[in-house]
Scaffold this motif. Structure first.
Motif, PDB file in Angstrom:
ATOM      1  N   ALA A   5       0.810  -1.223   0.000  1.00  0.00           N
ATOM      2  CA  ALA A   5       0.000   0.000   0.000  1.00  0.00           C
ATOM      3  C   ALA A   5       0.841   1.269   0.000  1.00  0.00           C
ATOM      4  O   ALA A   5       0.319   2.364  -0.206  1.00  0.00           O
ATOM      5  CB  ALA A   5      -0.918   0.001   1.234  1.00  0.00           C
ATOM      6  N   SER A   6       2.145   1.107   0.251  1.00  0.00           N
ATOM      7  CA  SER A   6       3.014   2.270   0.386  1.00  0.00           C
ATOM      8  C   SER A   6       3.250   2.918  -0.980  1.00  0.00           C
ATOM      9  O   SER A   6       3.277   2.241  -1.999  1.00  0.00           O
ATOM     10  CB  SER A   6       4.295   1.721   1.009  1.00  0.00           C
ATOM     11  OG  SER A   6       5.355   2.521   0.850  1.00  0.00           O
ATOM     12  N   ARG A   7       3.382   4.251  -1.013  1.00  0.00           N
ATOM     13  CA  ARG A   7       3.647   4.955  -2.289  1.00  0.00           C
ATOM     14  C   ARG A   7       5.141   4.935  -2.554  1.00  0.00           C
ATOM     15  O   ARG A   7       5.893   5.617  -1.889  1.00  0.00           O
ATOM     16  CB  ARG A   7       3.235   6.426  -2.196  1.00  0.00           C
ATOM     17  CG  ARG A   7       1.798   6.705  -2.056  1.00  0.00           C
ATOM     18  CD  ARG A   7       1.572   8.043  -1.404  1.00  0.00           C
ATOM     19  NE  ARG A   7       2.462   9.116  -1.825  1.00  0.00           N
ATOM     20  CZ  ARG A   7       3.571   9.468  -1.174  1.00  0.00           C
ATOM     21  NH1 ARG A   7       3.954   8.818  -0.097  1.00  0.00           N
ATOM     22  NH2 ARG A   7       4.293  10.469  -1.595  1.00  0.00           N
ATOM     23  N   ARG A   8       5.578   4.159  -3.499  1.00  0.00           N
ATOM     24  CA  ARG A   8       7.022   4.039  -3.745  1.00  0.00           C
ATOM     25  C   ARG A   8       7.336   4.488  -5.170  1.00  0.00           C
ATOM     26  O   ARG A   8       6.609   4.137  -6.107  1.00  0.00           O
ATOM     27  CB  ARG A   8       7.469   2.586  -3.513  1.00  0.00           C
ATOM     28  CG  ARG A   8       7.326   2.184  -2.054  1.00  0.00           C
ATOM     29  CD  ARG A   8       7.593   0.732  -1.819  1.00  0.00           C
ATOM     30  NE  ARG A   8       8.816   0.470  -1.051  1.00  0.00           N
ATOM     31  CZ  ARG A   8       8.943   0.733   0.234  1.00  0.00           C
ATOM     32  NH1 ARG A   8       7.965   1.300   0.905  1.00  0.00           N
ATOM     33  NH2 ARG A   8      10.071   0.446   0.867  1.00  0.00           N
ATOM     34  N   SER A   9       8.418   5.244  -5.309  1.00  0.00           N
ATOM     35  CA  SER A   9       8.832   5.702  -6.633  1.00  0.00           C
ATOM     36  C   SER A   9       9.325   4.495  -7.422  1.00  0.00           C
ATOM     37  O   SER A   9       9.606   3.429  -6.861  1.00  0.00           O
ATOM     38  CB  SER A   9       9.957   6.726  -6.489  1.00  0.00           C
ATOM     39  OG  SER A   9      11.072   6.093  -5.918  1.00  0.00           O
ATOM     40  N   SER A  10       9.461   4.680  -8.757  1.00  0.00           N
ATOM     41  CA  SER A  10       9.933   3.535  -9.554  1.00  0.00           C
ATOM     42  C   SER A  10      11.337   3.122  -9.134  1.00  0.00           C
ATOM     43  O   SER A  10      11.677   1.942  -9.141  1.00  0.00           O
ATOM     44  CB  SER A  10       9.885   3.836 -11.050  1.00  0.00           C
ATOM     45  OG  SER A  10       9.619   5.156 -11.298  1.00  0.00           O
ATOM     46  N   LEU A  11      12.143   4.117  -8.699  1.00  0.00           N
ATOM     47  CA  LEU A  11      13.501   3.797  -8.256  1.00  0.00           C
ATOM     48  C   LEU A  11      13.460   2.894  -7.016  1.00  0.00           C
ATOM     49  O   LEU A  11      14.184   1.896  -6.914  1.00  0.00           O
ATOM     50  CB  LEU A  11      14.231   5.109  -7.938  1.00  0.00           C
ATOM     51  CG  LEU A  11      15.742   5.052  -7.837  1.00  0.00           C
ATOM     52  CD1 LEU A  11      16.344   4.508  -9.122  1.00  0.00           C
ATOM     53  CD2 LEU A  11      16.303   6.446  -7.537  1.00  0.00           C
ATOM     54  N   LEU A  12      12.588   3.234  -6.090  1.00  0.00           N
ATOM     55  CA  LEU A  12      12.494   2.407  -4.875  1.00  0.00           C
ATOM     56  C   LEU A  12      11.937   1.026  -5.201  1.00  0.00           C
ATOM     57  O   LEU A  12      12.366   0.023  -4.627  1.00  0.00           O
ATOM     58  CB  LEU A  12      11.595   3.087  -3.843  1.00  0.00           C
ATOM     59  CG  LEU A  12      12.260   3.979  -2.802  1.00  0.00           C
ATOM     60  CD1 LEU A  12      11.299   4.293  -1.674  1.00  0.00           C
ATOM     61  CD2 LEU A  12      13.518   3.336  -2.218  1.00  0.00           C
ATOM     62  N   ARG A  13      10.968   0.988  -6.112  1.00  0.00           N
ATOM     63  CA  ARG A  13      10.407  -0.336  -6.483  1.00  0.00           C
ATOM     64  C   ARG A  13      11.495  -1.217  -7.095  1.00  0.00           C
ATOM     65  O   ARG A  13      11.563  -2.419  -6.816  1.00  0.00           O
ATOM     66  CB  ARG A  13       9.254  -0.155  -7.472  1.00  0.00           C
ATOM     67  CG  ARG A  13       8.004   0.343  -6.799  1.00  0.00           C
ATOM     68  CD  ARG A  13       6.789   0.388  -7.710  1.00  0.00           C
ATOM     69  NE  ARG A  13       5.783   1.227  -7.096  1.00  0.00           N
ATOM     70  CZ  ARG A  13       5.011   0.854  -6.086  1.00  0.00           C
ATOM     71  NH1 ARG A  13       5.096  -0.364  -5.617  1.00  0.00           N
ATOM     72  NH2 ARG A  13       4.149   1.701  -5.540  1.00  0.00           N
ATOM     73  N   LEU A  14      12.349  -0.584  -7.878  1.00  0.00           N
ATOM     74  CA  LEU A  14      13.470  -1.320  -8.470  1.00  0.00           C
ATOM     75  C   LEU A  14      14.399  -1.834  -7.360  1.00  0.00           C
ATOM     76  O   LEU A  14      14.826  -3.000  -7.363  1.00  0.00           O
ATOM     77  CB  LEU A  14      14.236  -0.369  -9.414  1.00  0.00           C
ATOM     78  CG  LEU A  14      15.102  -1.003 -10.476  1.00  0.00           C
ATOM     79  CD1 LEU A  14      14.239  -1.793 -11.463  1.00  0.00           C
ATOM     80  CD2 LEU A  14      15.880   0.091 -11.226  1.00  0.00           C
ATOM     81  N   ALA A  15      14.669  -0.950  -6.409  1.00  0.00           N
ATOM     82  CA  ALA A  15      15.537  -1.340  -5.284  1.00  0.00           C
ATOM     83  C   ALA A  15      14.899  -2.499  -4.512  1.00  0.00           C
ATOM     84  O   ALA A  15      15.582  -3.468  -4.138  1.00  0.00           O
ATOM     85  CB  ALA A  15      15.764  -0.147  -4.362  1.00  0.00           C
ATOM     86  N   ASP A  16      13.591  -2.429  -4.306  1.00  0.00           N
ATOM     87  CA  ASP A  16      12.884  -3.500  -3.579  1.00  0.00           C
ATOM     88  C   ASP A  16      13.012  -4.830  -4.332  1.00  0.00           C
ATOM     89  O   ASP A  16      13.248  -5.884  -3.731  1.00  0.00           O
ATOM     90  CB  ASP A  16      11.403  -3.152  -3.412  1.00  0.00           C
ATOM     91  CG  ASP A  16      11.197  -1.973  -2.463  1.00  0.00           C
ATOM     92  OD1 ASP A  16      12.202  -1.512  -1.882  1.00  0.00           O
ATOM     93  OD2 ASP A  16      10.058  -1.514  -2.300  1.00  0.00           O
ATOM     94  N   LYS A  17      12.853  -4.750  -5.671  1.00  0.00           N
ATOM     95  CA  LYS A  17      12.949  -5.985  -6.483  1.00  0.00           C
ATOM     96  C   LYS A  17      14.346  -6.590  -6.353  1.00  0.00           C
ATOM     97  O   LYS A  17      14.508  -7.793  -6.209  1.00  0.00           O
ATOM     98  CB  LYS A  17      12.675  -5.650  -7.958  1.00  0.00           C
ATOM     99  CG  LYS A  17      11.197  -5.628  -8.268  1.00  0.00           C
ATOM    100  CD  LYS A  17      10.966  -5.565  -9.770  1.00  0.00           C
ATOM    101  CE  LYS A  17       9.457  -5.409  -9.992  1.00  0.00           C
ATOM    102  NZ  LYS A  17       9.117  -4.632 -11.135  1.00  0.00           N
ATOM    103  N   PHE A  18      15.341  -5.705  -6.381  1.00  0.00           N
ATOM    104  CA  PHE A  18      16.728  -6.163  -6.258  1.00  0.00           C
ATOM    105  C   PHE A  18      16.928  -6.868  -4.907  1.00  0.00           C
ATOM    106  O   PHE A  18      17.504  -7.963  -4.836  1.00  0.00           O
ATOM    107  CB  PHE A  18      17.669  -4.953  -6.401  1.00  0.00           C
ATOM    108  CG  PHE A  18      19.108  -5.297  -6.203  1.00  0.00           C
ATOM    109  CD1 PHE A  18      19.882  -5.768  -7.263  1.00  0.00           C
ATOM    110  CD2 PHE A  18      19.707  -5.177  -4.943  1.00  0.00           C
ATOM    111  CE1 PHE A  18      21.211  -6.106  -7.076  1.00  0.00           C
ATOM    112  CE2 PHE A  18      21.029  -5.516  -4.748  1.00  0.00           C
ATOM    113  CZ  PHE A  18      21.781  -5.988  -5.824  1.00  0.00           C
ATOM    114  N   VAL A  19      16.434  -6.228  -3.856  1.00  0.00           N
ATOM    115  CA  VAL A  19      16.612  -6.807  -2.509  1.00  0.00           C
ATOM    116  C   VAL A  19      15.928  -8.166  -2.430  1.00  0.00           C
ATOM    117  O   VAL A  19      16.496  -9.154  -1.931  1.00  0.00           O
ATOM    118  CB  VAL A  19      16.063  -5.851  -1.418  1.00  0.00           C
ATOM    119  CG1 VAL A  19      16.081  -6.524  -0.054  1.00  0.00           C
ATOM    120  CG2 VAL A  19      16.874  -4.557  -1.384  1.00  0.00           C
ATOM    121  N   HIS A  20      14.701  -8.238  -2.979  1.00  0.00           N
ATOM    122  CA  HIS A  20      13.987  -9.518  -2.948  1.00  0.00           C
ATOM    123  C   HIS A  20      14.752 -10.592  -3.736  1.00  0.00           C
ATOM    124  O   HIS A  20      14.893 -11.726  -3.280  1.00  0.00           O
ATOM    125  CB  HIS A  20      12.577  -9.344  -3.524  1.00  0.00           C
ATOM    126  CG  HIS A  20      11.582  -8.938  -2.486  1.00  0.00           C
ATOM    127  ND1 HIS A  20      11.323  -9.683  -1.364  1.00  0.00           N
ATOM    128  CD2 HIS A  20      10.783  -7.845  -2.394  1.00  0.00           C
ATOM    129  CE1 HIS A  20      10.405  -9.086  -0.616  1.00  0.00           C
ATOM    130  NE2 HIS A  20      10.065  -7.953  -1.217  1.00  0.00           N
TER     131      HIS A  20
END
Ligand SMILES: Cc1cc2nc3c(=O)[nH]c(=O)nc-3n(C[C@H](O)[C@H](O)[C@H](O)COP(=O)(O)OP(=O)(O)OC[C@H]3O[C@@H](n4cnc5c(N)ncnc54)[C@H](O)[C@@H]3O)c2cc1C
Ligand code: SF4
Ligand code: SF4
Length: 623
Positions: free
Chosen positions: A116-131
């Motif tokens: 539900a959090s509002r995340r920029s595309s950069l953060l979403r990319l970072a999240d994908k990398f971490v996962h």
């Protein structure tokens, strides 16, 4: 509308004369009085310096604190304790309740487990990398434990303190010297200014109606005249605000950056693995802009909470609701499940740092602590700095008293301001001054800017122009675009306001945030936190300290940010668009002062709401 008694020149007021009068007893004034009180009398009780108003005695020093008791309303902290240790070398062995040396420190990036959090595309990319690479990373329960953090963020060798407990301890030490009186439950309504000289303070009127007009048992506030007025009333203090209005700020200085910090003190579960002195810092969730902290005291007690900054561009920035989402993040809930709420509170953090520094001294007055721009906005450290500025002023005052020199602007600048400029507080504040400007463009640029500034000692920064809080609030439609259809967001809010309640909970749930699973122990309703956790009180016979001074602005205001953000649900939707204020629910966090969507028609640096001196609020020294 009735005329406030405080503005009437015809009211006959009691008068008292002192040598020094202080506004507020926070860490800054504590540093001032702790240092001063020990040096006013000789070991045999004779005065080391003599009072001008009571000849033959040491100087008469009075301190007025707004809250019901000492330490009711300041926050729990981790601090390097450099200034504290200089003043109190035996601090580690002093038996201060809830104190612990800093142990394990972690900085955690929290991923979004609910989507539900509002995340920029950069953060979403970072999240994908971490996962994707979690098997190779220090990753557990949706949190990345940053393997390296810059040294300037560390509090090695420092202390975890309950400021409530620490302030009570300091208050006792100061009063035991017999040279200083501290009066809690006694708000200062204003500084007395005569021909641009501060000549003392006026205490708050009692026995008045909501607007401050005399009512039953009217008791006018006393005027205290003093050669020196020490203003240490924190980031939203009304006396500091008055001096800023009267004397203005130095060129290019402004206080536009703020955060509201909300905190729980909890009993951790009996089998908690967290050791006293553990310090966790988080970012990334529940919204990327929200920073969190958890500090462990002895005996399984922890202070934990979040900061919601003014640059989090949301028209529904509710701290309480976000705090609950933060607590239920899998990484934190693992430690908190089974815990119990002991205390709760909220407080504004002035995030302008040195850029918000007012004139440090003038004829008859000096400013110390966070209201004087002392907080280091790079390291998030305010207690040690506030204490240091108070101690520096005390040394300066002793020097002037011994030299029998008056408390003029010139003399205070040559002694107090000069000491401060030469100290680590100033050097570090300069390095920190522009460190957060990157946040004006987003969280990632903000974090990079902080790292650059911290590692280069402030020489490298990412630029950004801090906007005034009211300049940056988006509309409901813009904020919820793509999540809640515009018409529906408006309808949800209209329905809530028709019922007299804020709309953030309904809007957030519609935008995908899960309901909070109340457990009656730790996850409790906002009202329960107010009454059980904060034990909020409001004595009768005082004026409303929150006032909607430009009602036409409120009528025109489509955002009603004050209603959404209010830490105590004390501000609710009112008739004709002007909100209602319930003094009995106010925790004096001061968030309404800067969480307003309209500028004051008289001063664009101020908003359409007034936050004045008032009594009551949090009624617990556990914070
Ligand atoms: C949630 C939160 C967490 C924090 N965590 C940390 C941390 O971990 N480490 C750290 O170093 N710093 C931390 N800080 C910052 C720190 O709390 C402040 O920098 C520090 O308290 C500033 O001290 P001060 O004495 O200048 O002001 P304050 O602590 O704000 O004290 C001002 C006092 O003046 C009183 N007052 C105000 N108006 C009046 C009036 N009109 N009359 C009489 N009295 C009045 C207030 O009641 C208060 O007691 C945190 C802040 C918050 C909000
Ligand atoms: S105080 Fe500010 S945010 Fe609240 S209704 Fe008035 S103008 Fe709007
Ligand atoms: S009304 Fe009181 S509790 Fe609400 S935001 Fe203002 S100061 Fe905080």
């Amino acid at each position: 509308m009735s005329q406030p008694a405080s503005e009437s020149p015809t009211i006959d007021r009691p008068r008292m004369d002192a040598d020094i009068v202080c506004v507020g007893f926070g860490p800054a004034t504590a540093g001032f009085l702790f240092t001063l009180s020990k040096q006013l009398a000789n070991a045999d009780g004779t005065p080391a310096v003599e009072s001008a108003v009571a000849p033959g005695l040491p100087p008469q020093v009075l301190c007025y604190e707004r809250a019901d008791d000492i330490g009711f309303g300041v926050s729990g902290v981790v601090t390097k304790a450099r200034a504290l240790r200089t003043s109190i070398p035996e601090i580690d062995k002093a038996g201060i309740p809830m104190a612990a040396p800093v142990g394990d420190e972690k900085m955690l990036y929290l991923l979004d487990p609910v989507g539900a959090s509002r995340r920029s595309s950069l953060l979403r990319l970072a999240d994908k990398f971490v996962h994707a690479f979690q098997w190779a990373l220090p990753f557990e329960r949706d949190a990345l434990n940053l393997p390296w953090t810059p040294g300037f963020l560390h509090k090695n060798g420092g202390m975890v303190l309950s400021m409530g407990q620490f302030m009570q301890w300091v208050g006792a030490q100061v009063q035991n010297t017999g040279t200083v009186q501290i009066w809690p439950g006694t708000p200062v309504s204003q500084a007395l200014i005569e021909e641009n000289k501060v000549v003392g303070v006026r205490l708050l009127d009692q026995g008045v109606d909501k607007q401050g007009a005399p009512a039953d048992s009217f008791t006018p506030g006393m005027d205290i005249y003093a050669a020196l007025t020490v203003v240490g009333d924190g980031p939203v203090g009304p006396v500091g605000q008055q001096l800023d209005e009267h004397f203005g700020l130095p060129e290019n200085h402004h206080a536009r950056d703020w955060a509201i910090g909300m905190k729980f003190v909890v009993d951790l579960p009996e089998d908690t693995p967290l050791k006293p002195g553990t310090v966790l810092h988080t970012f990334g969730y529940p919204e990327p802009e929200i920073f969190g902290f958890l500090y462990v005291h002895p005996d399984r007690v922890a202070s934990l909470g979040i900061f919601v900054p003014s640059w989090f561009d949301s028209p529904v920035r509710t701290t309480y609701r976000y705090l609950q989402h933060w607590m239920t993040h899998p990484y934190l809930w693992h430690f908190l499940k089974g815990g119990k709420l002991r205390s709760w509170g909220a407080k504004t953090l002035g995030e302008s740092g040195r850029r918000g520094e007012p004139h440090l001294a003038g004829d008859g007055y000096a400013r110390i602590g966070e209201g004087s721009g002392s907080t280091n906005v790079l390291t998030g450290s305010g207690v040690d700095e506030a204490w240091a500025t108070g101690a520096q002023l005390a040394e300066a005052v002793l020097e002037l008293l011994k030299a029998k020199k008056p408390f003029t602007k010139e003399n205070l600048e040559a002694t107090y301001a000069q000491r401060r400029r030469a100290s680590w507080v100033e050097q570090e504040a300069r390095a920190a001054e522009k460190s957060r400007d990157g946040f004006q463009h987003g969280v990632v640029t903000g974090l990079i800017g902080m790292a650059l500034a911290g590692l280069s000692g402030g020489r490298l920064v990412l630029p950004g122009k801090p906007l005034r809080p009211w300049e940056r609030i988006p509309s409901l439609e813009d904020y919820f675009r793509g999540r809640v259809p515009p018409g529906e967001a408006q309808k949800i809010r209209d329905d809530c306001y028709a019922r007299g309640v804020s709309a953030h909970a309904a809007l957030m749930e519609r935008a995908g945030w899960p309901a909070i699973p109340y457990d009656g122990q730790l996850l409790v309703s906002h009202q329960d936190a107010l009454l059980v956790g904060g034990k909020v009180q409001a004595p009768h016979g005082y004026a409303d300290h929150v006032a909607f001074v430009f009602p036409n602005e409120c009528r025109r205001c489509g955002t009603k940010l004050c209603v959404e953000v209010c830490s105590g649900q004390a501000i609710t939707p009112g008739e004709n668009g002007v909100p209602n204020f319930d003094r009995e629910k106010c925790v004096h966090c001061g968030a309404c002062l800067w969480n307003c969507a309209s500028a004051s028609p008289e001063n664009p640096e101020r908003m359409a709401v007034a936050f004045r001196a008032g009594t009551g609020g949090l009624h617990s020294a556990e914070n």
